[in-house]
Design a protein around this motif. Structure first.
Motif, PDB file in Angstrom:
ATOM      1  N   LEU A 280     -35.041  46.593  28.808  1.00  0.00           N
ATOM      2  CA  LEU A 280     -34.832  45.891  27.542  1.00  0.00           C
ATOM      3  C   LEU A 280     -33.367  45.933  27.110  1.00  0.00           C
ATOM      4  N   VAL A 281     -32.755  47.116  27.207  1.00  0.00           N
ATOM      5  CA  VAL A 281     -31.363  47.217  26.777  1.00  0.00           C
ATOM      6  C   VAL A 281     -30.443  46.497  27.758  1.00  0.00           C
ATOM      7  N   THR A 282     -30.823  46.455  29.060  1.00  0.00           N
ATOM      8  CA  THR A 282     -30.067  45.654  30.025  1.00  0.00           C
ATOM      9  C   THR A 282     -30.054  44.191  29.598  1.00  0.00           C
ATOM     10  N   ASN A 283     -31.213  43.685  29.190  1.00  0.00           N
ATOM     11  CA  ASN A 283     -31.282  42.294  28.736  1.00  0.00           C
ATOM     12  C   ASN A 283     -30.450  42.075  27.485  1.00  0.00           C
ATOM     13  N   VAL A 284     -30.481  43.051  26.576  1.00  0.00           N
ATOM     14  CA  VAL A 284     -29.666  42.951  25.366  1.00  0.00           C
ATOM     15  C   VAL A 284     -28.187  42.848  25.724  1.00  0.00           C
ATOM     16  N   GLN A 285     -27.734  43.725  26.625  1.00  0.00           N
ATOM     17  CA  GLN A 285     -26.309  43.750  26.978  1.00  0.00           C
ATOM     18  C   GLN A 285     -25.907  42.534  27.807  1.00  0.00           C
ATOM     19  N   LEU A 286     -26.759  42.123  28.741  1.00  0.00           N
ATOM     20  CA  LEU A 286     -26.452  40.908  29.509  1.00  0.00           C
ATOM     21  C   LEU A 286     -26.403  39.696  28.589  1.00  0.00           C
ATOM     22  N   GLY A 287     -27.281  39.690  27.587  1.00  0.00           N
ATOM     23  CA  GLY A 287     -27.243  38.599  26.621  1.00  0.00           C
ATOM     24  C   GLY A 287     -25.915  38.540  25.894  1.00  0.00           C
ATOM     25  N   ILE A 288     -25.395  39.701  25.502  1.00  0.00           N
ATOM     26  CA  ILE A 288     -24.095  39.745  24.823  1.00  0.00           C
ATOM     27  C   ILE A 288     -23.001  39.200  25.735  1.00  0.00           C
ATOM     28  N   VAL A 289     -23.011  39.621  27.012  1.00  0.00           N
ATOM     29  CA  VAL A 289     -22.007  39.151  27.975  1.00  0.00           C
ATOM     30  C   VAL A 289     -22.049  37.635  28.110  1.00  0.00           C
ATOM     31  N   VAL A 290     -23.255  37.109  28.346  1.00  0.00           N
ATOM     32  CA  VAL A 290     -23.397  35.662  28.545  1.00  0.00           C
ATOM     33  C   VAL A 290     -23.050  34.916  27.262  1.00  0.00           C
ATOM     34  N   GLY A 291     -23.412  35.476  26.118  1.00  0.00           N
ATOM     35  CA  GLY A 291     -23.092  34.824  24.845  1.00  0.00           C
ATOM     36  C   GLY A 291     -21.603  34.740  24.592  1.00  0.00           C
ATOM     37  N   ILE A 292     -20.892  35.851  24.828  1.00  0.00           N
ATOM     38  CA  ILE A 292     -19.438  35.854  24.652  1.00  0.00           C
ATOM     39  C   ILE A 292     -18.780  34.873  25.605  1.00  0.00           C
ATOM     40  N   ALA A 293     -19.242  34.902  26.869  1.00  0.00           N
ATOM     41  CA  ALA A 293     -18.628  34.027  27.878  1.00  0.00           C
ATOM     42  C   ALA A 293     -18.914  32.556  27.603  1.00  0.00           C
ATOM     43  N   SER A 294     -20.173  32.222  27.285  1.00  0.00           N
ATOM     44  CA  SER A 294     -20.534  30.806  27.138  1.00  0.00           C
ATOM     45  C   SER A 294     -20.106  30.238  25.785  1.00  0.00           C
ATOM     46  N   PHE A 295     -20.520  30.875  24.697  1.00  0.00           N
ATOM     47  CA  PHE A 295     -20.157  30.349  23.378  1.00  0.00           C
ATOM     48  C   PHE A 295     -18.665  30.546  23.089  1.00  0.00           C
ATOM     49  N   GLY A 296     -18.085  31.641  23.627  1.00  0.00           N
ATOM     50  CA  GLY A 296     -16.643  31.832  23.484  1.00  0.00           C
ATOM     51  C   GLY A 296     -15.866  30.741  24.200  1.00  0.00           C
ATOM     52  N   SER A 297     -16.300  30.398  25.417  1.00  0.00           N
ATOM     53  CA  SER A 297     -15.635  29.329  26.167  1.00  0.00           C
ATOM     54  C   SER A 297     -15.832  27.976  25.489  1.00  0.00           C
ATOM     55  N   LEU A 298     -17.039  27.737  24.949  1.00  0.00           N
ATOM     56  CA  LEU A 298     -17.294  26.476  24.246  1.00  0.00           C
ATOM     57  C   LEU A 298     -16.363  26.346  23.045  1.00  0.00           C
ATOM     58  N   PHE A 299     -16.263  27.379  22.237  1.00  0.00           N
ATOM     59  CA  PHE A 299     -15.412  27.343  21.050  1.00  0.00           C
ATOM     60  C   PHE A 299     -13.941  27.173  21.431  1.00  0.00           C
ATOM     61  N   LEU A 300     -13.457  27.984  22.371  1.00  0.00           N
ATOM     62  CA  LEU A 300     -12.046  27.902  22.765  1.00  0.00           C
ATOM     63  C   LEU A 300     -11.719  26.559  23.408  1.00  0.00           C
ATOM     64  N   GLY A 301     -12.705  25.996  24.118  1.00  0.00           N
ATOM     65  CA  GLY A 301     -12.484  24.696  24.742  1.00  0.00           C
ATOM     66  C   GLY A 301     -12.401  23.562  23.731  1.00  0.00           C
ATOM     67  N   LEU A 302     -13.129  23.702  22.614  1.00  0.00           N
ATOM     68  CA  LEU A 302     -13.130  22.660  21.584  1.00  0.00           C
ATOM     69  C   LEU A 302     -12.056  22.858  20.524  1.00  0.00           C
ATOM     70  N   ALA A 303     -11.488  24.065  20.461  1.00  0.00           N
ATOM     71  CA  ALA A 303     -10.665  24.449  19.307  1.00  0.00           C
ATOM     72  C   ALA A 303      -9.395  23.634  19.132  1.00  0.00           C
ATOM     73  N   GLY A 304      -8.738  23.253  20.217  1.00  0.00           N
ATOM     74  CA  GLY A 304      -7.486  22.515  20.078  1.00  0.00           C
ATOM     75  C   GLY A 304      -6.384  23.385  19.499  1.00  0.00           C
ATOM     76  N   THR A 305      -5.416  22.758  18.844  1.00  0.00           N
ATOM     77  CA  THR A 305      -4.249  23.501  18.356  1.00  0.00           C
ATOM     78  C   THR A 305      -4.076  23.458  16.844  1.00  0.00           C
TER      79      THR A 305
END
Length: 483
Positions: free
Chosen positions: A426-451
């Motif tokens: 269960l905690v593995t899933n929690v931590q993997l979720g955090i990793v994937v969330g930071i990577a995917s939603f972080g990349s989405l936001f940074l990709g859309l953010a512009g200057t």
């Protein structure tokens, strides 16, 4: 005499060891002291998954890091933590939870010290991975000690506190990180978010040998090194292109890596089946996965924490880099969410039992709606006002109604002999979720953010919609799990 037991057999092999007192013999003060020590360790581990978020602008300015390196600094800790959790649980069963808790705590504390002394982005990334290894050795022992020390209603309450710390620790990390960076004690700036662990870790290292149970049941566990190797490769093949791909213009290797991760995960399933077929102990045992509701709960927790981890990361960047708030200002804005999350997570059992099945999906729908609403209110570069703070508080209520009850209700159904592996999964899933969330939603936001401020604010609004839709997926999974 204590016994080394095979988890798949009732046969016990006695070995020389001090006699173990039954849990009831510890007494109320002793069990409270045990809970305080292990949950402080848990809080430190969870805190470190989030406390760095608020320090990101300071790290970027001090070490001149790229956006991809920042994501690796945040996610590197969680990658090691997540991948090694189940192996840490096995080592605890094999060598004793007390011994592994202390060993993991010592490594975590030492790694925190060297993170605070890191001289460039590469060294900080490496030391963050080392922190994750220490957390993976320490954290799985906590659930097993709870399962074996507490019984009945006391066990349910201890599990609720445990679950609340896992969820609330991430919010607390945002607040504490802002306070530490802004305090800038002795010119420590961002380094303080790591160094704060050192004195706490030292105190726990003094107390743990005296307080934690010296003799618990031990199992002659086998390590699934082949499964661990392939799972590690699969996770890295998934996370690295998500973290690095956007900044590098999505080169061919990134797409090859994403394709390879699918193959690697399929190979992992095949290896696990082969290990089980020859009488070994796969990382994800069929006996554990067959526990009532565990698979659906694990999938739900993964999605919840992917959105939650990504939301915290994106909001930390937006508040400081887009709106220009100080680390302290940004951190304090998360207090409403943290308070409501903690209060709800610790008191959900007061709600009548007949509502528990619908409470979890309702909480997730509430969290999804408030995320989208916050994104809409901030999408034109607006400052955070009373309405946004209120919505963040409501978001905390929604997550508190979902995360802690889901974790507690699932683990309460798991037999004690499977406690270590179940909590690890269960905690593995929690931590993997955090990793994937930071990577995917972080990349989405940074990709859309512009200057510009406006484009970055629009990016937050778009990311919030994506987050809200994903939380609704978790709501659907939780509704199925409640049937």
């Amino acid at each position: 005499m204590t016994q080394i037991l095979s988890p798949d057999s009732a046969t016990a092999q006695p070995v020389a060891a001090p006699p173990a007192a039954p849990p009831a013999a510890h007494g109320a003060r002793r069990t409270l002291a045990i809970l305080i020590v292990i949950l402080t360790g848990q809080f430190m581990a969870v805190l470190d998954a989030a406390i760095v978020n608020v320090a990101i602008p300071s790290i970027r300015g001090s070490l001149h890091t790229s956006g991809a390196a920042l994501q690796l600094i945040v996610a590197g800790y969680v990658i090691a933590y997540a991948v090694l959790l189940v192996t840490g649980a096995r080592l605890g069963d094999r060598f004793g939870q007390r011994r592994m808790f202390i060993a993991g705590l010592a490594l975590f504390t030492l790694a925190s010290l060297v993170c605070g002394l890191a001289w460039n982005e590469a060294s900080l990334i490496v030391f963050r991975f080392a922190q994750g290894v220490g957390a993976a050795a320490m954290v799985p022992q906590i659930m097993t000690i709870i399962q074996r020390t507490f019984t009945g209603n006391a066990r349910a309450k201890a599990l609720s506190v445990y679950s609340a710390i896992i969820s609330g620790g991430m919010v607390a990390g945002q607040v504490l990180g802002g306070l530490i960076v802004s305090a800038d004690l002795w010119g420590s700036s961002w380094r303080g978010v790591f160094l704060v662990n050192v004195p706490i870790g030292v105190v726990l290292l003094v107390l743990a040998p005296r307080i934690l149970p010296t003799a618990t049941e031990r199992f002659d566990r086998k390590l699934d090194l082949a499964g661990l190797t392939v799972l590690t490769a699969a996770v890295l093949a998934l996370v690295l292109p998500l973290v690095l791909g956007r900044e590098l213009g999505w080169p061919m290797w990134a797409w090859i890596s994403l394709g390879a991760c699918v193959v690697a995960f399929a190979a992992f399933v095949g290896i696990e089946r082969a290990v089980a077929a020859r009488g070994g102990e796969p990382l994800f045992s069929h006996r554990v996965l067959a526990a009532p509701g565990l698979l659906l709960a694990a999938a739900t927790l993964f999605v919840i924490m992917a959105t939650f981890g990504g939301w915290m990361f994106v909001m930390a960047i937006h508040l400081q880099s887009t709106l220009g708030y100080s680390a302290l200002h940004a951190g304090l804005l998360f207090i409403p969410m943290g308070v409501t999350f903690a209060v709800t997570g610790l008191n959900w059992e007061r709600i009548p039992d007949r509502y528990h099945a619908t409470m979890i999906p309702f909480g997730l729908v509430l969290a999804a709606a408030t995320m989208v609403a916050v994104g809409a209110l901030l999408r034109n570069g607006a400052d955070v006002g009373p309405l946004v703070l209120t919505l963040l508080g409501v978001c905390g209520v929604g997550n508190g109604l979902a995360f802690s009850p889901l974790m507690t209700r699932t683990l309460a159904k798991v037999p004690m002999s499977l406690a270590a592996d179940a909590s690890g999964i269960l905690v593995t899933n929690v931590q993997l979720g955090i990793v994937v969330g930071i990577a995917s939603f972080g990349s989405l936001f940074l990709g859309l953010a512009g200057t510009t401020t406006l484009s970055a604010s629009h990016a937050l609004g778009g990311t919030a919609i994506a987050e809200g839709v994903t939380v609704l997926v978790a709501a659907g999974l939780s509704a199925r799990a409640a049937r």
